[in-house]
Motif scaffolding. Structure first.
Motif, mmCIF file in Angstrom:
data_model
loop_
_atom_site.group_PDB
_atom_site.id
_atom_site.type_symbol
_atom_site.label_atom_id
_atom_site.label_comp_id
_atom_site.label_asym_id
_atom_site.label_seq_id
_atom_site.Cartn_x
_atom_site.Cartn_y
_atom_site.Cartn_z
ATOM 1 N N GLY A 5 10.517 -12.190 -5.891
ATOM 2 C CA GLY A 5 9.469 -11.251 -6.242
ATOM 3 C C GLY A 5 8.314 -11.512 -5.295
ATOM 4 O O GLY A 5 8.330 -12.471 -4.522
ATOM 5 N N CYS A 6 7.306 -10.683 -5.368
ATOM 6 C CA CYS A 6 6.131 -10.853 -4.519
ATOM 7 C C CYS A 6 4.889 -10.658 -5.370
ATOM 8 O O CYS A 6 4.806 -9.697 -6.134
ATOM 9 C CB CYS A 6 6.162 -9.841 -3.375
ATOM 10 N N ALA A 7 3.952 -11.579 -5.258
ATOM 11 C CA ALA A 7 2.714 -11.513 -6.021
ATOM 12 C C ALA A 7 1.523 -11.445 -5.082
ATOM 13 O O ALA A 7 1.372 -12.294 -4.208
ATOM 14 C CB ALA A 7 2.590 -12.724 -6.945
ATOM 15 N N LEU A 8 0.687 -10.424 -5.270
ATOM 16 C CA LEU A 8 -0.565 -10.301 -4.550
ATOM 17 C C LEU A 8 -1.652 -10.774 -5.495
ATOM 18 O O LEU A 8 -1.895 -10.140 -6.530
ATOM 19 C CB LEU A 8 -0.813 -8.847 -4.130
ATOM 20 N N ASP A 9 -2.255 -11.894 -5.159
ATOM 21 C CA ASP A 9 -3.193 -12.560 -6.058
ATOM 22 C C ASP A 9 -4.485 -12.922 -5.345
ATOM 23 O O ASP A 9 -4.519 -13.042 -4.126
ATOM 24 C CB ASP A 9 -2.607 -13.879 -6.576
ATOM 25 N N CYS A 10 -5.477 -13.190 -6.171
ATOM 26 C CA CYS A 10 -6.692 -13.830 -5.688
ATOM 27 C C CYS A 10 -6.312 -15.234 -5.224
ATOM 28 O O CYS A 10 -5.287 -15.774 -5.642
ATOM 29 C CB CYS A 10 -7.715 -13.885 -6.828
ATOM 30 N N SER A 69 11.998 -6.798 -4.937
ATOM 31 C CA SER A 69 11.958 -5.465 -5.553
ATOM 32 C C SER A 69 10.921 -5.384 -6.665
ATOM 33 O O SER A 69 10.737 -4.338 -7.266
ATOM 34 C CB SER A 69 13.332 -5.077 -6.091
ATOM 35 N N ILE A 70 10.247 -6.502 -6.927
ATOM 36 C CA ILE A 70 9.180 -6.560 -7.921
ATOM 37 C C ILE A 70 7.918 -7.065 -7.229
ATOM 38 O O ILE A 70 7.938 -8.116 -6.580
ATOM 39 C CB ILE A 70 9.525 -7.522 -9.085
ATOM 40 N N VAL A 71 6.829 -6.321 -7.365
ATOM 41 C CA VAL A 71 5.542 -6.721 -6.810
ATOM 42 C C VAL A 71 4.513 -6.694 -7.930
ATOM 43 O O VAL A 71 4.452 -5.730 -8.688
ATOM 44 C CB VAL A 71 5.093 -5.762 -5.674
ATOM 45 N N LEU A 93 -8.363 -2.822 -9.363
ATOM 46 C CA LEU A 93 -6.949 -3.188 -9.499
ATOM 47 C C LEU A 93 -6.064 -1.940 -9.434
ATOM 48 O O LEU A 93 -5.060 -1.905 -8.716
ATOM 49 C CB LEU A 93 -6.728 -3.940 -10.813
ATOM 50 N N ARG A 94 -6.456 -0.890 -10.146
ATOM 51 C CA ARG A 94 -5.679 0.351 -10.127
ATOM 52 C C ARG A 94 -5.693 0.997 -8.728
ATOM 53 O O ARG A 94 -4.673 1.485 -8.248
ATOM 54 C CB ARG A 94 -6.200 1.316 -11.179
ATOM 55 N N LYS A 95 -6.857 0.981 -8.093
ATOM 56 C CA LYS A 95 -6.953 1.534 -6.739
ATOM 57 C C LYS A 95 -6.094 0.711 -5.780
ATOM 58 O O LYS A 95 -5.396 1.275 -4.929
ATOM 59 C CB LYS A 95 -8.408 1.559 -6.274
ATOM 60 N N SER A 96 -6.114 -0.592 -5.941
ATOM 61 C CA SER A 96 -5.275 -1.465 -5.116
ATOM 62 C C SER A 96 -3.804 -1.137 -5.314
ATOM 63 O O SER A 96 -3.021 -1.137 -4.356
ATOM 64 C CB SER A 96 -5.528 -2.936 -5.466
ATOM 65 N N GLY A 97 -3.421 -0.860 -6.551
ATOM 66 C CA GLY A 97 -2.038 -0.477 -6.834
ATOM 67 C C GLY A 97 -1.631 0.766 -6.075
ATOM 68 O O GLY A 97 -0.527 0.840 -5.511
ATOM 69 N N ARG A 98 -2.516 1.761 -6.030
ATOM 70 C CA ARG A 98 -2.209 2.992 -5.282
ATOM 71 C C ARG A 98 -2.090 2.708 -3.781
ATOM 72 O O ARG A 98 -1.220 3.258 -3.098
ATOM 73 C CB ARG A 98 -3.266 4.057 -5.557
ATOM 74 N N ILE A 99 -2.950 1.838 -3.273
ATOM 75 C CA ILE A 99 -2.914 1.478 -1.847
ATOM 76 C C ILE A 99 -1.611 0.748 -1.519
ATOM 77 O O ILE A 99 -0.947 1.059 -0.520
ATOM 78 C CB ILE A 99 -4.156 0.638 -1.475
ATOM 79 N N ILE A 100 -1.230 -0.193 -2.363
ATOM 80 C CA ILE A 100 0.012 -0.944 -2.136
ATOM 81 C C ILE A 100 1.222 -0.015 -2.261
ATOM 82 O O ILE A 100 2.171 -0.107 -1.478
ATOM 83 C CB ILE A 100 0.115 -2.152 -3.073
ATOM 84 N N ARG A 101 1.205 0.910 -3.226
ATOM 85 C CA ARG A 101 2.311 1.880 -3.344
ATOM 86 C C ARG A 101 2.439 2.683 -2.053
ATOM 87 O O ARG A 101 3.535 2.902 -1.547
ATOM 88 C CB ARG A 101 2.087 2.806 -4.540
ATOM 89 N N SER A 102 1.320 3.105 -1.485
ATOM 90 C CA SER A 102 1.344 3.863 -0.237
ATOM 91 C C SER A 102 1.925 3.023 0.897
ATOM 92 O O SER A 102 2.728 3.517 1.699
ATOM 93 C CB SER A 102 -0.070 4.336 0.104
ATOM 94 N N MET A 103 1.531 1.751 0.973
ATOM 95 C CA MET A 103 2.090 0.863 2.000
ATOM 96 C C MET A 103 3.602 0.753 1.837
ATOM 97 O O MET A 103 4.355 0.899 2.805
ATOM 98 C CB MET A 103 1.484 -0.545 1.887
ATOM 99 N N ILE A 104 4.052 0.482 0.619
ATOM 100 C CA ILE A 104 5.484 0.308 0.372
ATOM 101 C C ILE A 104 6.252 1.576 0.712
ATOM 102 O O ILE A 104 7.327 1.518 1.316
ATOM 103 C CB ILE A 104 5.731 -0.130 -1.090
ATOM 104 N N ASN A 105 5.697 2.726 0.348
ATOM 105 C CA ASN A 105 6.371 3.991 0.650
ATOM 106 C C ASN A 105 6.510 4.232 2.150
ATOM 107 O O ASN A 105 7.387 4.967 2.577
ATOM 108 C CB ASN A 105 5.642 5.160 -0.001
ATOM 109 N N GLU A 114 9.270 -1.938 -7.725
ATOM 110 C CA GLU A 114 8.384 -1.785 -8.873
ATOM 111 C C GLU A 114 7.073 -2.506 -8.606
ATOM 112 O O GLU A 114 7.067 -3.622 -8.082
ATOM 113 C CB GLU A 114 9.002 -2.400 -10.129
ATOM 114 N N ILE A 115 5.973 -1.886 -9.024
ATOM 115 C CA ILE A 115 4.646 -2.515 -8.946
ATOM 116 C C ILE A 115 4.131 -2.680 -10.362
ATOM 117 O O ILE A 115 4.152 -1.734 -11.153
ATOM 118 C CB ILE A 115 3.663 -1.660 -8.129
ATOM 119 N N HIS A 116 3.663 -3.880 -10.656
ATOM 120 C CA HIS A 116 3.081 -4.177 -11.963
ATOM 121 C C HIS A 116 1.676 -4.730 -11.752
ATOM 122 O O HIS A 116 1.474 -5.601 -10.894
ATOM 123 C CB HIS A 116 3.940 -5.188 -12.722
#
Length: 142
Positions: A5-10, A69-71, A93-105, A114-116
C-alpha cells in the motif's frame, strides 16, 4: 492483489504509525510505502511546486514498481506543519485527495487504485473521512 500500500502522511511519526496500522489491518497488506512531508495536505492543497513534483515522482514509483492499489492520505491534530483548525485541515485533505486522484489518473496503470482519506485524531487513532467522490475509473489496457 498487491502486498503493498502507499501512505501519504505528514512527517510526524505519530501520524505515520497510525496510518500504516490502519492500512495493514483493513486491507491485509504486508508493506506500506511512505511519502512524507511536514504539513503534507497544506502543501498539496496549495499546489506547492516542490511538493507536487516530489509526491508525483514517489507515487509513480510506488504505484508502478510495487503495484500498490491502496493509497491513504492523512492529516492529523496538533500538526506543526499545518497549524490550523480541524475544519480547514479536512478541507485541505479533501482537496489533496482530488489532486492525488488526478495524478493517479495520469499514470498508465492497468488497475484501479483506491484512495482513502484519514483524520488521525488527538489519541492517534485513524478515522476514515468520506472519500467516495475519489473513486477512480478502472483502466483496461488493450
Amino acid at each position: 492483489m498487491s502486498i503493498f500500500g502507499c501512505a501519504l502522511d505528514c512527517g510526524d511519526g505519530r501520524c505515520q504509525g497510525a496510518s500504516r496500522k490502519w492500512q495493514k489491518f483493513n486491507f491485509q497488506l504486508k508493506e506500506i510505502d511512505k511519502i512524507t512531508v511536514a504539513g503534507l495536505v497544506k502543501q498539496l492543497a496549495k499546489k506547492d511546486p516542490l511538493t507536487m513534483t516530489f509526491v508525483r515522482s514517489q507515487l509513480y514509483i510506488y504505484l508502478t514498481k510495487h503495484n500498490s492499489s491502496i493509497v491513504t492520505i492523512s492529516a492529523h491534530s496538533d500538526c506543526a506543519g499545518n497549524r490550523t483548525s480541524k475544519k480547514k485541515q479536512l478541507r485541505a485533505l479533501r482537496k489533496s485527495g482530488r489532486i492525488i486522484r488526478s495524478m493517479i489518473n495520469s499514470f498508465d496503470l492497468d488497475r484501479q487504485v483506491e484512495i482513502h482519506l484519514l483524520w488521525i485524531n488527538g489519541s492517534w487513532m485513524p478515522e476514515e473521512i468520506n472519500s467516495q467522490f475519489l473513486a477512480g475509473k478502472r483502466l483496461i489496457k488493450t
